[in-house]
Design an enzyme around this catalytic site. Structure first.
Site, PDB file in Angstrom:
ATOM      1  N   LYS A 104     -21.919 -51.864  37.789  1.00 19.43           N
ATOM      2  CA  LYS A 104     -20.484 -52.180  37.860  1.00 19.43           C
ATOM      3  C   LYS A 104     -20.305 -53.439  38.703  1.00 19.43           C
ATOM      4  CE  LYS A 104     -16.322 -50.215  39.918  1.00 19.43           C
ATOM      5  NZ  LYS A 104     -15.645 -48.974  40.273  1.00 19.43           N
TER       6      LYS A 104
HETATM    7  C1  R5P Z   1     -14.471 -49.322  45.330  1.00 19.19           C
HETATM    8  O1  R5P Z   1     -15.288 -49.421  46.168  1.00 19.19           O
HETATM    9  C2  R5P Z   1     -14.462 -48.195  44.435  1.00 19.19           C
HETATM   10  O2  R5P Z   1     -15.789 -47.872  44.153  1.00 19.19           O
HETATM   11  C3  R5P Z   1     -13.703 -48.348  43.131  1.00 19.19           C
HETATM   12  O3  R5P Z   1     -14.195 -47.385  42.278  1.00 19.19           O
HETATM   13  C4  R5P Z   1     -13.793 -49.674  42.461  1.00 19.19           C
HETATM   14  O4  R5P Z   1     -13.428 -50.706  43.315  1.00 19.19           O
HETATM   15  C5  R5P Z   1     -12.974 -49.723  41.159  1.00 19.19           C
HETATM   16  O5  R5P Z   1     -11.676 -49.590  41.376  1.00 19.19           O
HETATM   17  P1  R5P Z   1     -10.633 -50.771  41.170  1.00 19.19           P
HETATM   18  O6  R5P Z   1     -10.477 -50.944  39.683  1.00 19.19           O
HETATM   19  O7  R5P Z   1      -9.425 -50.271  41.844  1.00 19.19           O
HETATM   20  O8  R5P Z   1     -11.206 -52.024  41.778  1.00 19.19           O
END
Ligand code: R5P
Length: 296
Positions: free
Chosen positions: A203
């Site tokens: 990711k």
């Molecule tokens: C952040 O550390 C978390 O792991 C979130 O899952 C990630 O940032 C994704 O969320 P967003 O789309 O809000 O950035």
């Protein structure tokens, strides 16, 4: 009960056909064992090869952020609309009904808060507890270039090894501190390191210049985070661009659960990711669903 009644001999062995094996549809995953592939296939839709993961793990370092004050109230209705749920074990056990058939990507590192240095993480879930929770994948944050880079890479390799013993894939999450640029050079470095060290999918963030090179050089599927809340059309444009340039999906949080109509937004994101819908048409869908379901 085993019995001997009317046992029939096999008749048709299809001798004219070679064994019907198949090449697994996810990038870099063909050599994985059956359990790994099966878990990945729960997360990535086999028809589109893509995923819309709903990320609601922010409380592990942010506490009750906007939209996640009550996961049992605001997130549970969205779960059927997601392909997978990225969540901590505490939120899962307390707030998500175990009847859900959706795969869980279990947040497996933590140990810091917004009050301290973000990269100071450790492994926060034992593999036995992940198995007990029926996790389909384990998520590990890696801070390349951060003060605790070395330890977070160590967390990734340990979790990959533990997951490999049980057939559970690991998601490498490229965390960035405030000081690090989210450009293609940095994201290419961070995502490739995660994949080289065994992450089964990665990711990261989308970047406007050079994302296709980041995706091409990452030998496993790449999903993008949504990042800070954007206007809905802009978030849909970002998802569309990322998919067009090689992402295998999104792992989106704030741009869904902080939206005025989260259920409408996740459906619009699905249209972009799974059907290749344009951002403008997906935004029309968002507005029309919002009119019907309102602020759900
Ligand atoms: C952040 O550390 C978390 O792991 C979130 O899952 C990630 O940032 C994704 O969320 P967003 O789309 O809000 O950035």
């Amino acid at each position: 009960m085993a019995d001997l009644d009317e046992i029939q001999d096999g008749k048709n062995y299809h001798l004219d056909k070679p064994h019907q094996g198949s090449f697994f549809y996810l990038k870099g995953s063909n050599s994985l064992d059956w359990g790994m592939k099966n878990r990945l296939a729960r997360i990535f839709n086999p028809a589109s090869g893509k995923t819309v993961m709903l990320a609601v793990d922010h409380g592990y370092f942010q506490g009750p952020t906007t939209g996640l004050e009550r996961i049992d109230v605001t997130i549970v209705p969205l779960v059927p609309l997601a392909d997978a749920l990225m969540i901590t074990r505490g939120a899962l056990r307390t707030s998500i009904p175990p009847e859900t058939p959706k795969p869980v990507v279990l947040r497996s590192t933590g140990g810091q808060s917004i009050l301290k240095e973000l990269s100071n993480e450790l492994i926060a879930v034992d593999i036995e507890d992940a198995v007990r929770l029926n996790a389909s994948a384990l998520a590990v944050q890696v801070y390349i270039g951060g003060p605790h880079e070395h330890e977070t890479i160590g967390n990734l390799t340990k979790v990959v090894d533990a997951g490999n013993r049980h057939g559970i894939p690991t998601l490498g999450v490229t965390g960035v501190g405030k000081e690090l640029a989210r450009d293609a050079k940095y994201l290419g470095l961070a995502t490739r390191i995660c994949a080289e060290l065994g992450a089964h999918f990665v990711k990261t963030y989308y970047c406007e210049k050079g994302f296709s090179r980041v995706a091409a050089a990452c030998p496993v599927p790449l999903v993008i985070a949504g990042g800070k809340k954007l206007p809905e059309l802009d978030a849909l444009k970002m998802a569309y661009q990322a998919i067009s340039e090689g992402a295998a999906g999104v792992d989106m949080g704030r741009n869904i659960f902080q939206c005025e109509a989260p259920a409408a937004m996740i459906q619009a994101v699905r249209a972009v990711v799974h059907e290749g819908e344009t951002p403008e048409k997906a935004f029309d869908l968002y507005q029309s669903v919002k009119e019907v379901v309102g602020a759900q």
